[in-house]
Write a protein that holds these residues in place. Structure first.
Motif, mmCIF file in Angstrom:
data_model
loop_
_atom_site.group_PDB
_atom_site.id
_atom_site.type_symbol
_atom_site.label_atom_id
_atom_site.label_comp_id
_atom_site.label_asym_id
_atom_site.label_seq_id
_atom_site.Cartn_x
_atom_site.Cartn_y
_atom_site.Cartn_z
ATOM 1 N N UNK A 192 0.818 -1.196 0.021
ATOM 2 C CA UNK A 192 0.018 0.107 -0.086
ATOM 3 C C UNK A 192 0.869 1.249 -0.017
ATOM 4 N N UNK A 193 1.844 1.005 0.720
ATOM 5 C CA UNK A 193 2.643 2.619 0.824
ATOM 6 C C UNK A 193 3.406 2.791 -0.415
ATOM 7 N N UNK A 205 -11.742 -0.526 -1.830
ATOM 8 C CA UNK A 205 -10.539 -0.847 -2.224
ATOM 9 C C UNK A 205 -9.779 -1.936 -1.386
ATOM 10 N N UNK A 263 -7.148 5.263 -10.466
ATOM 11 C CA UNK A 263 -8.164 4.935 -9.454
ATOM 12 C C UNK A 263 -9.372 5.999 -9.360
ATOM 13 N N UNK A 264 -8.995 7.186 -9.665
ATOM 14 C CA UNK A 264 -9.869 8.264 -9.491
ATOM 15 C C UNK A 264 -10.959 8.187 -10.762
ATOM 16 N N UNK A 299 -6.278 -4.464 -0.596
ATOM 17 C CA UNK A 299 -4.855 -4.605 -0.675
ATOM 18 C C UNK A 299 -4.434 -6.052 -0.643
ATOM 19 N N UNK A 313 -2.916 6.371 -8.972
ATOM 20 C CA UNK A 313 -3.695 7.362 -8.432
ATOM 21 C C UNK A 313 -5.029 7.985 -9.320
ATOM 22 N N UNK A 368 -1.201 -6.976 0.026
ATOM 23 C CA UNK A 368 0.159 -6.809 0.258
ATOM 24 C C UNK A 368 1.081 -8.098 0.233
ATOM 25 N N UNK A 412 0.498 4.587 -3.790
ATOM 26 C CA UNK A 412 -0.109 5.955 -3.911
ATOM 27 C C UNK A 412 1.003 6.683 -4.262
ATOM 28 N N UNK A 413 2.491 6.450 -4.423
ATOM 29 C CA UNK A 413 3.388 7.094 -4.694
ATOM 30 C C UNK A 413 3.241 7.263 -6.234
#
Lengths: 340, 340
Positions: free
Chosen positions: B78-79, B107, B91-92, B109, B88, B111, B82-83
């Motif tokens: 996850x971390x 959403x 997804x929008x 995850x 991003x 991981x 979104x970088x």
DNA sequence: GTGAAAGCGCTAACAG
DNA sequence: CTGTTAGCGCTTTCAC
């Protein structure tokens, strides 16, 4: 190779018929109830596999009143959210705890106001057994939303209620912001520093910022107002605040920044102005985001919070709403590195 | 003030009784069916409000077979996710389209491998009407998972299937990687550049990387192998690749980097080595992440993809699985700035 | 141990 | 336009 080409998904009844037992028995096997003859269990399992049977959650939910899912709602633009290692870690804690409890975490965003209705309806609609809410934007309507829900709810970070707010108090999990700030400032005092400044967060908007400032004042009740500078929790803001502080009180010998990010900014300004850290000015941060604190120069002394644990606690509160205290404040501890 | 203190949530029947009509009528009002007398509608609405009635989704789902929710599954920590401004934005787009369709995006995850079962069960359990899957890690089992689901599924980015993979082909939405690369290289050719290098992505792992390389070769079938350097889509990787290229072919006069991030790295190396852009070396990127392309020095000429549109298309494919083509490749266009 | 029967709360024909 | 009647697929007493 799975069979049954006739579109319909197999039901409990299909399994029962094919296995030559009753629906109840199949249900028992599916739910792992102990009182079924081993050989029947085996038989049923076989048929389940053959047919590719998967229980219909809606039907199950209708009677058990449990969904097996929990929502995590974040009221912030998705793109900025995960830049925050704090949230990232908190979320991980929530997810781990939920998984151990057999629940699936689903994340909902509340980017812009239009999302509100959809999210509210989803939460109220019985899709989830509970909701962990992160109210990260002062203007969001998360508390109002929480008020209307009849599922367990828990907040991450203590809500900053304004006078006149009529929402009821919800459970929350938060770090010991005030106590942590005290530890930081006491450390600076113990170091022999006498002109200790502080760079605060937006204390009119965030509870944590207000508490961290309160902690500073607890230790230094007589501190000059000129030694306090308000910023916004960002690195840039920290840098500017440090500059302002230095302009006003060139002789200051320590600074407590209410976040690691701001501390990083402060460090940069100090460096630019030729102040040595910690020799001339000692610096303490808050949060202990290791991505940051270990790569600053010098490594940052800061207040540590066990963020993953906080996340797990949130999840636990969801399942145990009668727990008292209904809210919990997680202790902090000072991690000493080189900056103070 | 809401009434009924006896724990039970009010049901359709409660509303019906209190309003003096039948359940069907209440149901019709709730679902906004037109053929109900206006005065009855009003009456029912009133009682609904009084009782604080909210439909039980499980019951409704059981009969309509619709949940009103769609899952977005991402197989990446996850971390780091979104970088990536690309994800991003995608997804929008998905969320916006879903919202307009009356569906809520949730959403999930994936991981670490432990998450697999939970997510698979959730998706198979009938909690959602469809799933948008982002297979971002070569090793994830997303395609295998998709195979077992009986809800509509769509992939973001074309899956890179390996020989021998037995999963069936799923719908996907992707940018025109090959065509975009061709546009980029043709532009360089049109500029009169003759020694055009390329910095590629991990083309053995990502379909997009392979296609972008193919596009380069389409235009320059006879290019020397020494003008191609493989990197990993990161800025750091781009910088190193550029250095390697320069060492091998100091006279190169242009470079097509298969991502903006890599182009940024290339720009850095070029600057360090005293090459002027675009005078000595022209640079073209790929993606057009405005956060990046407009802040490089000089501003980056790059291949633009309409990422939000891609997201919307994904959502649309979910609702219209019979649509053909079942998968869609979205065109790209070159955006000319200063670097080439 | 196992089966039969009664719903959970809602929608969807089908009459009226 | 509105009410009646059947279920949707599952769990859960309660007998056997």
């Amino acid at each position: 190779m799975t069979s049954h080409t006739h579109g319909r998904r197999p039901t409990l009844e299909d399994v029962a018929r094919r296995a030559g037992v009753s629906k109840s028995t199949v249900s028992r096997v599916i739910n792992g109830e102990p009182k079924v003859r081993a050989e029947v269990v085996e038989q049923v399992r076989q048929v389940v596999a053959e047919l590719g049977y998967v229980p219909n959650q809606a039907a199950r939910q209708l009677v058990t009143r449990r969904t097996g899912a929990v929502a995590v709602v974040a009221s912030q633009p998705q793109n900025r959210l995960f830049l925050d290692p704090f949230f990232d870690c908190l979320l991980r804690g929530v997810r781990r705890e939920l998984a151990e409890h057999g629940s699936q975490a689903v994340l909902l965003f509340l980017d812009d106001p239009d999302d509100y209705t959809g999210v509210a309806d989803y939460l109220a609609g019985g899709h989830v057994d509970g909701a962990a809410l992160f109210s990260l934007r002062p203007g969001d309507r998360l508390h109002e939303m929480a008020d209307r829900l009849d599922i367990p709810v828990v907040f991450g970070g203590r809500p900053l209620l304004r006078d006149g707010d009529t929402v009821r108090a919800h459970a929350y999990v938060d770090g010991d912001n005030r106590g942590g700030a005290r530890q930081a400032v006491q450390h600076l005092v113990a170091l022999g520093r006498t002109r200790i400044a502080t760079i605060t967060g937006p204390y009119d908007q965030e509870h944590s910022a207000a508490e961290r400032l309160a902690g500073y004042r607890d230790v230094l009740p007589g501190a000059e107002p000129e030694l306090t500078e308000r910023a916004d929790y960002t690195e840039q803001g920290g840098a500017q605040a440090m500059a302002a502080l230095l302009d006003r009180r060139p002789a200051l010998d320590a600074v407590f920044a209410a976040s690691d990010l701001m501390a990083t900014g402060a460090l940069r300004t100090l460096r630019e102005r030729g102040r040595r850290v910690p020799h001339d000015v000692a610096v303490v941060g808050f949060d202990d985001l290791t991505e940051i604190t270990e790569s600053t120069d010098p490594p940052l002394t800061t207040v540590h919070q066990d963020v993953e644990r906080m996340g797990r606690l949130m999840a636990r509160l969801l399942f145990d709403q009668d727990a008292r205290p209904p809210s919990v404040v997680v202790p902090t501890r000072l991690v000493r590195r080189q900056s103070a």
